[in-house]
Write a protein that holds these residues in place. Sequence first.
Motif, PDB file in Angstrom:
ATOM      1  N   THR A   1       0.840  -1.203   0.000  1.00 17.94           N
ATOM      2  CA  THR A   1       0.000   0.000   0.000  1.00 17.94           C
ATOM      3  C   THR A   1       0.879   1.258   0.000  1.00 17.94           C
TER       4      THR A   1
ATOM      5  N   LYS B   1      -6.132  -0.313  -4.102  1.00 19.46           N
ATOM      6  CA  LYS B   1      -5.133   0.760  -4.270  1.00 19.46           C
ATOM      7  C   LYS B   1      -3.741   0.172  -4.535  1.00 19.46           C
ATOM      8  N   ALA B   2      -3.371  -0.873  -3.797  1.00 19.30           N
ATOM      9  CA  ALA B   2      -2.034  -1.465  -3.994  1.00 19.30           C
ATOM     10  C   ALA B   2      -1.920  -2.060  -5.394  1.00 19.30           C
TER      11      ALA B   2
ATOM     12  N   ASN C   1      -7.486  -0.551   0.401  1.00 22.44           N
ATOM     13  CA  ASN C   1      -6.069  -0.184   0.248  1.00 22.44           C
ATOM     14  C   ASN C   1      -5.240  -1.355  -0.259  1.00 22.44           C
TER      15      ASN C   1
END
Length: 261
Positions: A67, A118-119, A114
């Motif tokens: 992340t 997102k990662a 996340n």
Amino acid sequence: MNTERLDGKVFVITGGSSGMGAALAKDFCNRGAKAAIFDLDEVKGTEVVEEIRASGGSAEFFPCDVTSKKQIHERTNEVEEKLGLITSWINSAGVSQMKPFLESEEEFWDLTLNVNLKATFLCCQVAVEKMLENGGGEILNMASLSGKKASSWQTVYCASKFGVMGLTQSIAKEFADKGIRINSLCPGIVHTEMWEKLKYDYAKKRDIEPDEVMDYFKKNIPMHRLVEIKDVINAAIFLLTDNSSYLTGQSINLAGGEWMD
Ligand SMILES: NC(=O)c1ccc[n+]([C@@H]2O[C@H](COP(=O)([O-])OP(=O)(O)OC[C@H]3O[C@@H](n4cnc5c(N)ncnc54)[C@H](O)[C@@H]3O)[C@@H](O)[C@H]2O)c1
């Protein structure tokens, strides 16, 4: 048996300390590839690397919270110094918990989105940058059947995995003429460490015993078995080699007939 060789390929595998990521790292190194494992779990990641080296393969562990954009960038540069130019990238780091929608706290949403979404976005960005410099490559995102199919008590996980599908397809369009292919895999139930933890909450949801959960799934899957690691390996090899050279932005269901869209 799949006899495909992967000599000359350098993979980054996020989440490679456990489950499918670890299995892919071990198998791919046996086929001649080099693997860079990015994971939070240094103990298990180091064990995976030692096992690969003991059977003559080449792998490195890189402690990395996926992340964190800074950590991903730093580790990626180290990979190229230690193992060579990155040809391929697998995003397998993920988290999952089962919770009724009304008990799903904001922190739980943030963590899940996340790590799972997102990662994957951050890692795809770094991978594409490297692959543009290196003349192309292949990316595989571990999505899930939960990226296509709703499940109660999995609202947050489904939201993250549906997001991975949109991300994969959009990146595929943008870089289709740049020699970069990106696809996703959508497995059903793989009995990894993830499901060893999840089965307790799933048992609550169905009002059955935790030990009955895997048999419950088998009964309801048309092929009456779970996804096996060899199914994941065979599909990943297909998607990460020229065997699938005209496929990009696709998602392959590993579902034993459970889901067909
Ligand atoms: N097991 C299944 O049934 C199943 C089915 C479909 C999709 N998936 C997905 O496939 C992927 C792999 O699943 P698995 O079953 O192998 O899981 P797993 O729990 O065995 O492994 C996940 C790995 O991700 C790592 N990780 C978590 N957060 C991280 C972070 N912030 N930075 C770096 N590493 C982090 C963990 O340390 C762990 O090693 C996940 O994305 C999961 O959502 C799993």
